[in-house]
Enzyme design. Structure first.
Site, PDB file in Angstrom:
ATOM      1  N   TYR A   7       0.828  -1.214   0.000  1.00 41.08           N
ATOM      2  CA  TYR A   7       0.000   0.000   0.000  1.00 41.08           C
ATOM      3  C   TYR A   7       0.857   1.257   0.000  1.00 41.08           C
ATOM      4  CZ  TYR A   7       1.526  -0.098   4.795  1.00 41.08           C
ATOM      5  OH  TYR A   7       2.335  -0.119   5.906  1.00 41.08           O
ATOM      6  N   GLY A   8       2.185   1.070   0.055  1.00 43.10           N
ATOM      7  CA  GLY A   8       3.059   2.232   0.238  1.00 43.10           C
ATOM      8  C   GLY A   8       4.069   2.382  -0.877  1.00 43.10           C
ATOM      9  N   THR A   9       5.318   2.490  -0.478  1.00 46.20           N
ATOM     10  CA  THR A   9       6.388   2.790  -1.436  1.00 46.20           C
ATOM     11  C   THR A   9       6.708   1.627  -2.371  1.00 46.20           C
ATOM     12  OG1 THR A   9       8.046   2.081   0.179  1.00 46.20           O
ATOM     13  CG2 THR A   9       7.452   4.417   0.179  1.00 46.20           C
ATOM     14  N   LEU A  10       6.134   0.446  -2.109  1.00 42.47           N
ATOM     15  CA  LEU A  10       6.411  -0.705  -2.979  1.00 42.47           C
ATOM     16  C   LEU A  10       5.443  -0.795  -4.163  1.00 42.47           C
ATOM     17  CD1 LEU A  10       7.076  -3.389  -0.201  1.00 42.47           C
ATOM     18  CD2 LEU A  10       8.783  -2.469  -1.771  1.00 42.47           C
ATOM     19  N   GLU A  82      11.622  -4.256   5.260  1.00 43.87           N
ATOM     20  CA  GLU A  82      10.608  -3.537   6.044  1.00 43.87           C
ATOM     21  C   GLU A  82      10.911  -3.555   7.548  1.00 43.87           C
ATOM     22  OE1 GLU A  82       8.833  -1.641   4.578  1.00 43.87           O
ATOM     23  OE2 GLU A  82       8.519  -2.440   2.576  1.00 43.87           O
TER      24      GLU A  82
HETATM   25  N1  PCA Z   1       6.393  -0.380   2.084  1.00 47.67           N
HETATM   26  C1  PCA Z   1       5.390  -1.352   2.361  1.00 47.67           C
HETATM   27  C2  PCA Z   1       4.852  -0.944   3.685  1.00 47.67           C
HETATM   28  C3  PCA Z   1       4.991   0.520   3.673  1.00 47.67           C
HETATM   29  C4  PCA Z   1       6.014   0.790   2.634  1.00 47.67           C
HETATM   30  O1  PCA Z   1       6.399   1.852   2.257  1.00 47.67           O
HETATM   31  C5  PCA Z   1       4.329  -1.264   1.302  1.00 47.67           C
HETATM   32  O2  PCA Z   1       4.482  -0.578   0.284  1.00 47.67           O
HETATM   33  O3  PCA Z   1       3.273  -1.898   1.497  1.00 47.67           O
END
Ligand code: PCA
Length: 157
Positions: A7-10, A82
C-alpha cells in the site's frame, strides 16, 4: 508462493517499486489492485515521511494497494527491507479485489475470479502514540499534494 498486499512505497510508480522487480531479491508477480475490507489508519510518519498502516482495524479508511504473488526469497527480502518485526509486522489482511491483472476497466470482473482474498501486509502496532493523530490517507502517493518527501533508506541518518 505467498501473497503480499502493498500500500506504500512498494506500489507501481512509487520509490521502492524497483525492489519488487529486481530479480536478485526474488520473484514478485502482480495479481490485482485491491482495498482492505476493514478500515485502517494509513499515515505518513516520522522524519523520513514513511507510510505506515497502523494496525488499528475499524479506524480510518479502506486502504488501496496492490497484491503480488511472491516466492520465499522475495518474502524474506521484504521482511528484512521492512524491518520486520520491529518497524512493521507482517500480518494477514482481508481484501476486496478491484481489478485483476490483464483485465480492462470496461470488462468488469470475470465471473469465476475471486472478489475477496487474504494476503500478507506490513502493518504496525509498534508505533508512536502521536501517530494516531496524523492525517490519514486511503491511497498513498509519495509524490502527492501532502508534500511530505519520502527519504529512501540509503539517505537516512
Ligand atoms: N512499504 C510497504 C509498507 C509501507 C512501505 O512503504 C508497502 O508498500 O506496502
Amino acid at each position: 508462493m505467498a501473497r503480499v498486499f502493498v500500500y506504500g512505497t512498494l506500489k507501481k510508480g512509487q520509490p521502492n517499486y524497483f525492489r519488487m522487480t529486481d530479480k536478485r531479491n526474488g520473484r514478485a508477480e502482480y495479481c490485482c489492485s485491491a482495498r482492505t475490507v476493514e478500515k485502517f489508519p494509513l499515515v505518513i510518519a516520522g522524519k523520513y515521511s514513511i507510510p505506515f498502516l497502523l494496525n488499528v482495524p475499524g479506524v480510518g479508511q479502506q486502504v488501496e494497494g496492490e497484491v503480488y504473488s511472491v516466492d520465499t526469497q522475495m518474502l524474506q527480502f521484504l521482511d528484512e527491507f521492512e524491518g520486520c518485526p520491529h518497524m512493521y509486522q507482517r500480518t494477514s489482511v482481508e481484501l476486496e479485489v478491484k481489478q485483476w491483472a490483464g483485465e480492462s476497466t470496461s470488462s468488469g470482473q470475470s465471473a469465476d475470479a475471486p472478489r475477496r482474498m487474504n494476503a500478507f501486509v506490513y502493518s504496525t502496532t509498534t508505533y508512536q502514540p502521536e501517530w494516531r493523530s496524523l492525517p490519514i490517507y486511503e491511497s498513498y502517493d509519495a509524490y502527492g499534494s501532502h508534500g511530505l518527501v519520502y527519504v529512501s533508506r540509503e539517505y537516512r541518518d
